[in-house]
Design a protein around this motif. Sequence first.
Motif, PDB file in Angstrom:
ATOM      1  N   GLN A 288      46.958  -7.325  34.484  1.00 46.37           N
ATOM      2  CA  GLN A 288      46.254  -6.159  35.024  1.00 46.37           C
ATOM      3  C   GLN A 288      45.535  -5.359  33.939  1.00 46.37           C
ATOM      4  N   GLU A 289      45.722  -5.732  32.693  1.00 47.55           N
ATOM      5  CA  GLU A 289      45.202  -4.935  31.578  1.00 47.55           C
ATOM      6  C   GLU A 289      43.832  -5.370  31.070  1.00 47.55           C
ATOM      7  N   LYS A 290      43.376  -6.542  31.506  1.00 44.72           N
ATOM      8  CA  LYS A 290      42.063  -7.006  31.077  1.00 44.72           C
ATOM      9  C   LYS A 290      41.480  -7.904  32.164  1.00 44.72           C
ATOM     10  N   PRO A 291      40.159  -7.949  32.271  1.00 42.61           N
ATOM     11  CA  PRO A 291      39.533  -8.806  33.276  1.00 42.61           C
ATOM     12  C   PRO A 291      39.886 -10.271  33.043  1.00 42.61           C
ATOM     13  N   ASN A 292      40.179 -10.964  34.112  1.00 43.72           N
ATOM     14  CA  ASN A 292      40.472 -12.386  34.063  1.00 43.72           C
ATOM     15  C   ASN A 292      40.135 -12.972  35.433  1.00 43.72           C
ATOM     16  N   PRO A 293      39.970 -14.280  35.518  1.00 44.95           N
ATOM     17  CA  PRO A 293      39.548 -14.881  36.791  1.00 44.95           C
ATOM     18  C   PRO A 293      40.474 -14.558  37.974  1.00 44.95           C
ATOM     19  N   GLN A 294      41.770 -14.537  37.748  1.00 45.61           N
ATOM     20  CA  GLN A 294      42.694 -14.247  38.836  1.00 45.61           C
ATOM     21  C   GLN A 294      42.520 -12.811  39.337  1.00 45.61           C
ATOM     22  N   LEU A 295      42.432 -11.866  38.432  1.00 42.44           N
ATOM     23  CA  LEU A 295      42.265 -10.471  38.822  1.00 42.44           C
ATOM     24  C   LEU A 295      40.943 -10.276  39.568  1.00 42.44           C
ATOM     25  N   VAL A 296      39.883 -10.874  39.070  1.00 39.91           N
ATOM     26  CA  VAL A 296      38.582 -10.769  39.737  1.00 39.91           C
ATOM     27  C   VAL A 296      38.679 -11.330  41.151  1.00 39.91           C
ATOM     28  N   GLN A 297      39.316 -12.483  41.305  1.00 42.96           N
ATOM     29  CA  GLN A 297      39.455 -13.090  42.634  1.00 42.96           C
ATOM     30  C   GLN A 297      40.265 -12.200  43.571  1.00 42.96           C
ATOM     31  N   TYR A 298      41.316 -11.601  43.064  1.00 46.86           N
ATOM     32  CA  TYR A 298      42.150 -10.754  43.920  1.00 46.86           C
ATOM     33  C   TYR A 298      41.440  -9.455  44.307  1.00 46.86           C
ATOM     34  N   VAL A 299      40.594  -8.938  43.426  1.00 47.71           N
ATOM     35  CA  VAL A 299      39.798  -7.767  43.791  1.00 47.71           C
ATOM     36  C   VAL A 299      38.806  -8.168  44.889  1.00 47.71           C
ATOM     37  N   LYS A 300      38.197  -9.349  44.763  1.00 48.25           N
ATOM     38  CA  LYS A 300      37.300  -9.841  45.817  1.00 48.25           C
ATOM     39  C   LYS A 300      38.055  -9.995  47.134  1.00 48.25           C
ATOM     40  N   ASP A 301      39.248 -10.573  47.063  1.00 51.37           N
ATOM     41  CA  ASP A 301      40.053 -10.765  48.273  1.00 51.37           C
ATOM     42  C   ASP A 301      40.391  -9.428  48.930  1.00 51.37           C
ATOM     43  N   ALA A 302      40.744  -8.449  48.122  1.00 50.04           N
ATOM     44  CA  ALA A 302      41.076  -7.121  48.649  1.00 50.04           C
ATOM     45  C   ALA A 302      39.865  -6.496  49.325  1.00 50.04           C
ATOM     46  N   ARG A 303      38.707  -6.612  48.686  1.00 48.95           N
ATOM     47  CA  ARG A 303      37.477  -6.081  49.277  1.00 48.95           C
ATOM     48  C   ARG A 303      37.166  -6.780  50.600  1.00 48.95           C
ATOM     49  N   ASP A 304      37.354  -8.092  50.638  1.00 43.63           N
ATOM     50  CA  ASP A 304      37.100  -8.848  51.867  1.00 43.63           C
ATOM     51  C   ASP A 304      38.064  -8.445  52.983  1.00 43.63           C
ATOM     52  N   GLU A 305      39.325  -8.219  52.630  1.00 45.07           N
ATOM     53  CA  GLU A 305      40.315  -7.774  53.629  1.00 45.07           C
ATOM     54  C   GLU A 305      39.911  -6.430  54.219  1.00 45.07           C
ATOM     55  N   LEU A 306      39.521  -5.503  53.357  1.00 48.26           N
ATOM     56  CA  LEU A 306      39.113  -4.180  53.839  1.00 48.26           C
ATOM     57  C   LEU A 306      37.849  -4.282  54.691  1.00 48.26           C
ATOM     58  N   SER A 307      36.932  -5.150  54.296  1.00 52.79           N
ATOM     59  CA  SER A 307      35.706  -5.341  55.071  1.00 52.79           C
ATOM     60  C   SER A 307      36.004  -5.886  56.458  1.00 52.79           C
ATOM     61  N   ALA A 308      36.946  -6.806  56.540  1.00 51.38           N
ATOM     62  CA  ALA A 308      37.313  -7.377  57.839  1.00 51.38           C
ATOM     63  C   ALA A 308      37.948  -6.322  58.742  1.00 51.38           C
ATOM     64  N   ILE A 309      38.798  -5.476  58.176  1.00 51.06           N
ATOM     65  CA  ILE A 309      39.412  -4.409  58.960  1.00 51.06           C
ATOM     66  C   ILE A 309      38.357  -3.412  59.413  1.00 51.06           C
ATOM     67  N   LEU A 310      37.438  -3.052  58.528  1.00 51.54           N
ATOM     68  CA  LEU A 310      36.374  -2.126  58.886  1.00 51.54           C
ATOM     69  C   LEU A 310      35.523  -2.711  60.022  1.00 51.54           C
ATOM     70  N   GLU A 311      35.193  -3.976  59.911  1.00 52.66           N
ATOM     71  CA  GLU A 311      34.401  -4.609  60.961  1.00 52.66           C
ATOM     72  C   GLU A 311      35.149  -4.569  62.295  1.00 52.66           C
ATOM     73  N   TYR A 312      36.435  -4.823  62.262  1.00 49.95           N
ATOM     74  CA  TYR A 312      37.248  -4.771  63.484  1.00 49.95           C
ATOM     75  C   TYR A 312      37.275  -3.343  64.046  1.00 49.95           C
ATOM     76  N   MET A 313      37.413  -2.344  63.180  1.00 43.91           N
ATOM     77  CA  MET A 313      37.456  -0.953  63.626  1.00 43.91           C
ATOM     78  C   MET A 313      36.130  -0.535  64.255  1.00 43.91           C
ATOM     79  N   GLN A 314      35.040  -1.109  63.806  1.00 44.03           N
ATOM     80  CA  GLN A 314      33.730  -0.726  64.323  1.00 44.03           C
ATOM     81  C   GLN A 314      33.378  -1.453  65.625  1.00 44.03           C
ATOM     82  N   SER A 315      34.149  -2.452  65.971  1.00 47.50           N
ATOM     83  CA  SER A 315      33.834  -3.188  67.210  1.00 47.50           C
ATOM     84  C   SER A 315      34.460  -2.530  68.424  1.00 47.50           C
TER      85      SER A 315
END
Length: 98
Positions: free
Chosen positions: A71-98
């Motif tokens: 968690q202390e420096k950028p690395n491929p795993q951390l970048v992927q998990y941040v992308k995954d978190a953003r995608d999860e939130l986007s999916a929930i937002l899309e569901y809330m807007q429907s």
Amino acid sequence: MTYKTLLEKHIDELGKILIAFEIGSPAAIRMLEDEKKALSLRYELEDSAGIDMYVPACYNALATIRSAIEQEKPNPQLVQYVKDARDELSAILEYMQS
């Protein structure tokens, strides 16, 4: 402010963090730490519509990010998990807007 608006802010911030990772910004980890704190906050808004989805969505996004070993420096795993978190939130937002 609504819980949908808060989700949009988290999604935008995670996107900015991903850009900061891509360009090698030294502020990227600080930005991520700030966003992890924001995801852990519980907001009491007058408009309670969406709280039942907002709280678990933020909890899951935060858990996803924190599951990266380093968690202390950028690395491929951390970048992927941040992308995954953003995608999860986007999916929930899309569901809330429907």
